[in-house]
Design an enzyme around this catalytic site. Structure first.
Site, mmCIF file in Angstrom:
data_model
loop_
_atom_site.group_PDB
_atom_site.id
_atom_site.type_symbol
_atom_site.label_atom_id
_atom_site.label_comp_id
_atom_site.label_asym_id
_atom_site.label_seq_id
_atom_site.Cartn_x
_atom_site.Cartn_y
_atom_site.Cartn_z
ATOM 1 N N HIS A 118 0.984 -1.106 -0.130
ATOM 2 C CA HIS A 118 -0.087 -0.104 -0.085
ATOM 3 C C HIS A 118 0.848 1.374 -0.144
ATOM 4 O O HIS A 118 1.637 1.460 1.037
ATOM 5 C CB HIS A 118 -0.880 -0.114 1.028
ATOM 6 C CG HIS A 118 -2.149 -0.894 1.018
ATOM 7 N ND1 HIS A 118 -3.121 -0.582 1.938
ATOM 8 C CD2 HIS A 118 -2.397 -1.931 0.502
ATOM 9 C CE1 HIS A 118 -4.104 -1.349 1.582
ATOM 10 N NE2 HIS A 118 -3.662 -2.434 0.629
ATOM 11 N N PRO B 257 -3.874 1.176 18.863
ATOM 12 C CA PRO B 257 -3.527 0.675 17.474
ATOM 13 C C PRO B 257 -3.674 1.646 16.279
ATOM 14 O O PRO B 257 -3.657 1.288 14.858
ATOM 15 C CB PRO B 257 -4.448 -0.590 17.221
ATOM 16 C CG PRO B 257 -5.456 -0.299 18.441
ATOM 17 C CD PRO B 257 -4.618 0.609 19.491
ATOM 18 N N TYR C 122 3.890 7.002 9.622
ATOM 19 C CA TYR C 122 3.099 5.783 9.179
ATOM 20 C C TYR C 122 3.888 4.597 8.714
ATOM 21 O O TYR C 122 3.606 3.749 9.109
ATOM 22 C CB TYR C 122 1.900 6.188 8.233
ATOM 23 C CG TYR C 122 0.842 5.086 8.265
ATOM 24 C CD1 TYR C 122 0.998 4.460 7.306
ATOM 25 C CD2 TYR C 122 -0.089 5.284 9.252
ATOM 26 C CE1 TYR C 122 -0.067 3.487 7.250
ATOM 27 C CE2 TYR C 122 -1.033 4.301 9.369
ATOM 28 C CZ TYR C 122 -1.186 3.267 8.342
ATOM 29 O OH TYR C 122 -2.244 2.309 8.160
ATOM 30 N N LYS D 255 1.342 0.905 14.961
ATOM 31 C CA LYS D 255 2.698 0.904 15.411
ATOM 32 C C LYS D 255 3.205 -0.439 16.454
ATOM 33 O O LYS D 255 4.306 -0.573 16.320
ATOM 34 C CB LYS D 255 3.186 2.211 16.274
ATOM 35 C CG LYS D 255 2.977 3.362 15.376
ATOM 36 C CD LYS D 255 4.283 3.131 14.226
ATOM 37 C CE LYS D 255 3.743 4.069 12.894
ATOM 38 N NZ LYS D 255 4.385 3.101 11.772
ATOM 39 N N TYR E 74 -9.250 5.803 7.524
ATOM 40 C CA TYR E 74 -9.265 6.057 9.025
ATOM 41 C C TYR E 74 -10.450 7.009 8.955
ATOM 42 O O TYR E 74 -10.398 8.164 8.241
ATOM 43 C CB TYR E 74 -7.912 6.706 9.447
ATOM 44 C CG TYR E 74 -6.717 5.617 9.658
ATOM 45 C CD1 TYR E 74 -5.899 5.379 8.589
ATOM 46 C CD2 TYR E 74 -6.585 5.156 10.838
ATOM 47 C CE1 TYR E 74 -5.004 4.156 8.651
ATOM 48 C CE2 TYR E 74 -5.607 4.220 11.042
ATOM 49 C CZ TYR E 74 -4.889 3.865 10.197
ATOM 50 O OH TYR E 74 -3.757 2.977 10.324
HETATM 51 P P1 FAS Z 1 2.472 -10.562 22.259
HETATM 52 O O1 FAS Z 1 1.341 -10.269 23.286
HETATM 53 O O2 FAS Z 1 2.003 -10.864 20.989
HETATM 54 O O3 FAS Z 1 3.028 -11.974 22.809
HETATM 55 C C1 FAS Z 1 3.379 -12.205 24.166
HETATM 56 C C2 FAS Z 1 3.509 -13.650 24.354
HETATM 57 O O4 FAS Z 1 3.959 -14.142 25.523
HETATM 58 C C3 FAS Z 1 2.158 -14.424 24.012
HETATM 59 O O5 FAS Z 1 2.271 -15.644 23.242
HETATM 60 C C4 FAS Z 1 1.822 -14.769 25.505
HETATM 61 O O6 FAS Z 1 1.120 -15.976 25.517
HETATM 62 C C5 FAS Z 1 3.196 -15.007 26.286
HETATM 63 N N1 FAS Z 1 3.259 -14.848 27.522
HETATM 64 C C6 FAS Z 1 2.688 -13.949 28.427
HETATM 65 N N2 FAS Z 1 2.862 -14.101 29.665
HETATM 66 C C7 FAS Z 1 3.610 -15.177 29.494
HETATM 67 C C8 FAS Z 1 4.311 -15.956 30.802
HETATM 68 N N3 FAS Z 1 4.038 -15.526 31.895
HETATM 69 N N4 FAS Z 1 5.166 -16.987 30.503
HETATM 70 C C9 FAS Z 1 5.373 -17.334 28.996
HETATM 71 N N5 FAS Z 1 4.878 -16.860 28.130
HETATM 72 C C10 FAS Z 1 3.938 -15.688 28.452
HETATM 73 N N6 FAS Z 1 -1.071 -3.555 16.816
HETATM 74 C C11 FAS Z 1 -1.227 -3.215 15.607
HETATM 75 O O7 FAS Z 1 0.038 -2.506 15.231
HETATM 76 N N7 FAS Z 1 -2.421 -2.938 15.013
HETATM 77 C C12 FAS Z 1 -3.300 -3.485 15.751
HETATM 78 O O8 FAS Z 1 -4.467 -3.487 15.150
HETATM 79 C C13 FAS Z 1 -3.223 -4.163 16.851
HETATM 80 N N8 FAS Z 1 -4.356 -4.626 17.619
HETATM 81 C C14 FAS Z 1 -4.470 -5.277 18.866
HETATM 82 C C15 FAS Z 1 -5.389 -6.119 19.588
HETATM 83 C C16 FAS Z 1 -5.062 -6.400 20.766
HETATM 84 C C17 FAS Z 1 -6.427 -7.103 21.470
HETATM 85 C C18 FAS Z 1 -3.966 -6.607 21.415
HETATM 86 C C19 FAS Z 1 -3.852 -7.248 22.482
HETATM 87 C C20 FAS Z 1 -2.978 -6.022 20.637
HETATM 88 C C21 FAS Z 1 -2.988 -5.348 19.287
HETATM 89 N N9 FAS Z 1 -1.816 -4.936 18.738
HETATM 90 C C22 FAS Z 1 -1.860 -4.139 17.357
HETATM 91 C C23 FAS Z 1 -0.608 -4.737 19.193
HETATM 92 C C24 FAS Z 1 0.124 -6.053 18.965
HETATM 93 O O9 FAS Z 1 0.144 -6.338 17.855
HETATM 94 C C25 FAS Z 1 1.261 -6.389 19.559
HETATM 95 O O10 FAS Z 1 2.107 -5.127 19.244
HETATM 96 C C26 FAS Z 1 2.225 -7.438 19.281
HETATM 97 O O11 FAS Z 1 1.172 -8.530 19.464
HETATM 98 C C27 FAS Z 1 3.347 -7.569 20.114
HETATM 99 O O12 FAS Z 1 4.013 -8.631 19.997
HETATM 100 P P2 FAS Z 1 4.785 -9.327 21.256
HETATM 101 O O13 FAS Z 1 5.585 -8.094 21.885
HETATM 102 O O14 FAS Z 1 5.366 -10.704 20.756
HETATM 103 O O15 FAS Z 1 3.669 -9.428 22.475
HETATM 104 C C1 PHB Z 2 -5.681 -3.759 11.155
HETATM 105 O O1 PHB Z 2 -5.875 -4.200 9.872
HETATM 106 O O2 PHB Z 2 -5.834 -4.638 11.960
HETATM 107 C C2 PHB Z 2 -5.225 -2.561 11.384
HETATM 108 C C3 PHB Z 2 -4.601 -1.678 10.392
HETATM 109 C C4 PHB Z 2 -4.225 -0.433 10.968
HETATM 110 C C5 PHB Z 2 -4.372 0.061 12.228
HETATM 111 C C6 PHB Z 2 -4.830 -0.748 13.105
HETATM 112 C C7 PHB Z 2 -5.323 -2.053 12.900
HETATM 113 O O3 PHB Z 2 -3.946 1.365 12.413
#
Ligand code: FAS
Ligand code: PHB
Length: 390
Positions: free
Chosen positions: A72, A293, A385, A297, A201
């Protein structure tokens, strides 16, 4: 057991770090509390910066990303019933983003780890980082009723916001900065064609909305919702109706609806822990910071942390220099705070806050008009971005 680096968490941070360390000949074991299917069942991010794509290339896990990811070169901002395209590509001298789900990134990294024969301990309970203030840290965990210990040189806390790593640091040793937003995002995944070829957005009097996608046949939509709402309050019909009300006429007419294959509400917060290095324990990804989100980032910030940390550990082991690990926290936090600022700014500009009085509403609109009318402001949004340099 013994290894050089124990990584706690098998999300994108832990998996990408594991592959980068392996590439540099550094042994590592991932200890994860959930199982593989649970991790792959979480629907999260969708937009990848070029820096993350480059690291997927570096570890040889980018084949499917290049085949299926969507490049994109722009996004649209919809406000006052008018859509304005932000030409990211033109404003950044040719940079773009790749639309490819975090679930797919995680799957590709898990497959690469398997192919490399690297150890991941799933379903590990009571994971505990120990003795990281000294030079002989270890991690214990319970699995199948037995307690195990892994001696190591370093521990990477990649266990997300609710993980154990950050919580293992003494209260006096860490400072936390937080902003909790008074709303959430209700997200729907559907096997329907995206309403538009690029992300939209939306700032609307009824609240924020986002039209995103995972492919040409799978869409990802969000509407801002109240924190006291529950996903069961939202039937698919109610969601599609609310999304339509927040779109311009053309998009509302073109919107193809269908059954949700995933529906969830995510709370929004800005959070940073300082520092993110504690002796032989390092925090990376959501364990160290959280962004709303809105700026896409979260996952991408985890990638830059992991870039800095893998370089620092390579320097320690290969060049016998502690400079990288000593500088990791300062270096990573400099980029973390810039992404926090951008994510807070995008969230402040596009959402309806409970105290959005007429003055605030006019300021939001002035901010948006400035962004789309000023070349400098467009360039500023665009360079953030697509991702600031590592
Ligand atoms: P993660 O949370 O992905 O991974 C951590 C891992 O550690 C998990 O597998 C967990 O099970 C494990 N863990 C936790 N506690 C533990 C313990 N005590 N012992 C062992 N393992 C343990 N980012 C965007 O850019 N766009 C989005 O739209 C977006 N939507 C999101 C929606 C939700 C509901 C959430 C929670 C996050 C969202 N994010 C989004 C942010 C997300 O993408 C994070 O930035 C990304 O998952 C970060 O990855 P990790 O740092 O690996 O953490
Ligand atoms: C998504 O596709 O989940 C998404 C894309 C852009 C954002 C947040 C979420 O800023």
């Amino acid at each position: 057991m013994r290894t050089q680096v124990v990584i706690i968490g098998s999300g994108p941070s832990g998996l990408l770090l594991g592959q980068l360390l392996h590439k540099h000949g550094i042994d590592n074991i991932i200890v994860e509390r959930k199982d593989r299917d649970y991790i792959l069942g979480r629907i999260r991010a969708g937009v990848l910066e070029q820096g993350l794509v480059a690291q997927m290339d570096e570890v040889g896990a980018a084949a499917r990303l290049h085949k299926e990811g969507l490049i994109h070169g722009g996004i649209e901002l919809l406000f006052g019933d008018v859509r304005h395209r932000i030409d990211l590509n033109a404003a950044t001298g040719g940079k773009n983003v790749t639309v490819y789900g975090q679930t797919e990134v995680t799957y590709d990294l898990m497959e690469a780890r398997l192919a490399a024969g690297l150890v991941t301990v799933y379903d590990a309970d009571q994971v505990t980082p120990l003795d990281f203030a000294g030079d002989k840290p270890r991690v214990t965990y319970v699995k199948d009723g037995a307690t195990h210990a892994i001696d190591c040189d370093f521990i990477a806390g990649c266990d997300g916001f609710h993980g154990i790593s950050r919580r293992s640091v003494s209260a006096g040793g860490i400072q936390e900065f937080e902003r909790v937003y008074p709303f959430g995002w209700l997200g729907v995944l559907s096997d329907t064609p995206p309403v538009s070829p690029e992300l939209i957005y939306v700032r609307n009097e009824r609240g924020f909305a986002l039209c995103s996608m995972r492919s040409h046949t799978r869409s990802r939509y969000y509407v801002q919702c109240r924190l006291d709402e529950h996903v069961d309050d939202w039937s698919d019909d109610k969601f599609w109706d609310e999304l339509r009300r927040r779109l311009d006429e053309e998009a509302a007419d073109k919107l193809v609806t269908g059954p949700s294959i995933e529906k969830s509400i995510a709370p929004l917060r800005s959070f940073v822990a300082e520092p993110i290095r504690f002796g032989r324990l390092f925090l990376a990804g959501d364990a160290a910071h959280i962004v709303p989100p809105t700026g896409a980032k979260g996952l991408n910030l985890a990638a830059s942390d992991v870039h800095y940390l893998s370089q620092a550990l390579r320097e320690f082991y290969v060049e016998k220099s502690p400079a990288g690990i000593d500088h990791y926290s300062t270096k990573a936090l400099a980029r973390i705070w810039k992404a926090e600022r951008f994510s807070w700014w995008m969230t402040s500009m596009l959402h309806r806050f409970s105290d959005t009085d007429p003055f605030t509403a006019r300021i939001q609109l002035a901010e948006l008009n400035y962004v789309v009318e000023s070349k400098a402001a467009t360039a500023s949004l665009s360079e953030n971005y697509v991702g600031l340099p590592y």
